[in-house]
Write an enzyme that holds these catalytic residues in place. Structure first.
Site, PDB file in Angstrom:
ATOM      1  N   LYS B 177       0.609  -1.197  -0.306  1.00  0.00           N
ATOM      2  CA  LYS B 177      -0.106  -0.248  -0.131  1.00  0.00           C
ATOM      3  C   LYS B 177       0.459   1.328   0.007  1.00  0.00           C
ATOM      4  CE  LYS B 177      -1.075   2.644   2.844  1.00  0.00           C
ATOM      5  NZ  LYS B 177      -1.289   4.047   3.673  1.00  0.00           N
ATOM      6  N   THR B 188       2.341   5.932   5.110  1.00  0.00           N
ATOM      7  CA  THR B 188       3.401   5.005   4.927  1.00  0.00           C
ATOM      8  C   THR B 188       2.812   3.985   3.645  1.00  0.00           C
ATOM      9  OG1 THR B 188       2.041   4.954   7.083  1.00  0.00           O
ATOM     10  CG2 THR B 188       2.963   2.703   6.082  1.00  0.00           C
TER      11      THR B 188
END
Lengths: 401, 401
Positions: B177, B188
């Site tokens: 992701k 992140t």
């Protein structure tokens, strides 16, 4: 130190001009600037660190190595960068044309350019610009010169100050341009400074280097370093003040004033940054050294995410802490504190119980301070930056097309 | 190496799940992911270099130092960063909850988080997510896990491959992701890789480091390094292939496949970059070393002006030459050549006589190559980047407000 009027023509013994020569096809705006010292002058300069340097940068560096100059000729509309040997030939032809028009040795004529790159200089029109500038040189010509070096700048940028000294009054004037690395993609920050103090080239170079390190090297709009960046200072001694020698209080006073002038011009460039809606002063303290503090300040000032948060008026301490954290500087994140103007939003590595509306109010102002305390040593630094706005993207995505 | 279906559950002996626990208040999307190895597995990881690290990063680093793990639990919606001692306590409580639900030692449970920072983890809801995930673990659960770790990603990201070996077939699966450093300002990049080869933790760590250096460390969306960035690989040996030892051809084949998987995931992240409309491969050759080439490629890939030019579909070689020039690498600008796909736009330090329409056509494509030849030594490097669009500014200026 008081501000006075006149820009680069405020110091004694300087004249200037700004004329339109149509360097950029179809343009009728002023695009040629000339600044002349009536007396012999010493010269110092700082230049882009980019490996890809425009032809005029090489020319001016050679003049500064010798240390004497009488004039600066500058054009907007064409950067004379990535133009090969022809570019070098065009610079010396320009210096010769200026020297001939003024009756001065061409090796004392600084030449600077800003604008589109990779396009040969239209020497016929540039030569007409040289002639027109030489004819219109005037003691109140500073403003016209400031206008002539603008590219995407929205306002001309000039400043002049007088500095009371024990044996008289010194004056410093400056004009500058730059609001991003423009025209196709790089263009230029230019700043020309005049002063009527007498000072040898070497100490002048030292003072200029110090001033630039604390001003133009501490600001950013988009962090792209141009091929043409140039700061030049001419000192002609016409104030009548005895020659400034290193170690004297007059030398220190002049150095301090020179640094203030550079700082003001640097801030003016950031305020007029491409698409800028905010002027943000990044203050970093509590670092182990000033160098560490500067690295953290630069990291925050150049972070795309911090700059879009400034644009969004979002008190986003997370992005600030994050950008500080990847600056390549060791610090204890559990001692990090962050302040937006006078609102403490982060302390001891965690957000405080601040009021969201207070933090948001600080960021709604057109100018505000972001202060980061690393909780360590005595090192500190200041850096000036703008926000990253839709207009920045529009200006730079559509520049050539 | 062939692509197969299944993502992280494609390798033998792995099950996964993705469930909705409402970590982000009001959200009903999947936000908890669990990946479990049925057999003991070795683990390796690479983590953010940011000084400001989220609590789960410290936890996972400690597990990787030991080298054994059985599961990865990850949540989106809350990054558990800048949460102080409470954050650390919440991570170990999460690991204990997972360990209890699965009957496994909690010190072999990796925990990862992504989402807003500075907000305590809602442990009641997270614990419900742990229970739900443990109950729904399935051999075809990879897709649900991929979905559960998304934040501003517009598509889930997974890949799985099989690698023919002399003594059997190895499989590698991955989910990832990240589409910018999101959620307020950092969030992140996460990537979880599973494989059914048998390999000791230390050589696995070495191969992962090499793979990450050539993939995730060669891409950028906005160059902001998050507090949570984590890549983990679990190797459980269930393929039945003998343990891969350094120096063997099987070890080399696996390392190469691991690098390919990481490269594909890195490219997928860039393609889904925040606001991205272009995927650009920067190729640099003719540098004195690979390190120099990488520095130049990174400089071009992260330049705001180059990225806005990509968005504007502007064949702006000037910005490319300029960004190469300030990379801090010495080269002869008079030997610089630049190519946009197959259109040579710059050569010998000057623009070529290329057709503007050809260059523009290259940049109108959704994916294209920018190749810079520095004209020096044998050093080369590749870097992947996206463009800087209005949507990027919109996404990041308005994220919290």
């Amino acid at each position: 130190m008081n501000q006075i009027k006149g820009g680069v023509t405020a110091p004694k013994g300087f004249r200037a001009a700004g004329e339109a020569a149509g360097i950029k096809p179809g343009s009728t705006k002023r695009d040629c600037a000339l600044i002349v010292s009536d007396a012999p002058a010493t010269v110092a300069g700082t230049f882009t660190a980019n490996v890809v340097k425009a032809a005029p940068v090489h020319w001016c560096r050679n003049i500064c190595a010798v240390g004497s100059a009488r004039a600066i000729f500058a054009n907007s509309g064409n950067a004379n960068a990535c133009t090969g040997k022809q570019g070098d030939d065009d610079v010396s032809a320009t210096a010769k044309a200026v020297g001939k028009a003024l009756g001065l040795p061409y090796k004392e004529i600084c030449v600077c350019s800003t604008g589109v790159i990779g396009v040969p200089m239209p020497m016929d029109r540039l030569t007409q610009g040289v002639t027109a500038c030489a004819q219109s040189l005037a003691q109140d010509g500073g403003a016209a010169a400031a206008e002539a070096i603008m590219t995407t700048d929205t306002v001309p940028k000039e400043i002049s100050v007088e500095v009371p000294m024990i044996k008289g009054t010194a004056r410093i004037g400056a004009i500058a341009k730059g609001s991003g690395m423009i025209a196709p993609g790089m263009a230029t920050m230019l700043c020309f400074i005049t002063t009527d103090v007498a000072i040898a080239a070497q100490p002048l170079q030292r003072l200029l280097r110090q001033a630039v390190d604390r001003s133009f090297n501490r600001m950013c709009v988009d962090n792209d370093m141009s091929t043409n960046d140039t700061v030049l200072v001419l000192a002609n001694g016409e104030s009548g003040i005895p020659t400034l020698g290193p170690g004297s209080s007059a030398y220190a006073a002049f150095g301090s004033a020179l640094a203030s002038v550079c700082e003001e011009m640097a801030k003016t460039l950031v305020r007029d940054g491409e698409g800028a809606t905010k002027f943000v002063e990044i203050q970093v303290s509590g670092a182990d050294s000033n160098e560490d503090a500067l690295a953290v300040a630069r990291s925050v000032a150049t972070s795309q995410l911090c700059k879009t948060a400034f644009f969004g008026q979002d008190p986003n301490w997370g992005r600030l802490a994050c950008a500080a954290g990847y600056a390549g500087v060791e610090f204890d994140p559990n001692r990090l504190a962050i302040r937006l103007d006078d609102v403490q939003v982060f302390d001891g590595g965690m957000p405080t119980a601040y009021e969201e509306k207070d933090a948001a109010a600080a960021m709604r102002k057109p100018e505000f301070v972001v202060a980061l305390d690393l909780g360590g040593g005595p090192g500190s630094a200041v850096f000036w930056t703008s926000d990253l706005s839709h207009d920045y993207v529009t200006i730079n995505a559509d520049y050539r097309t």
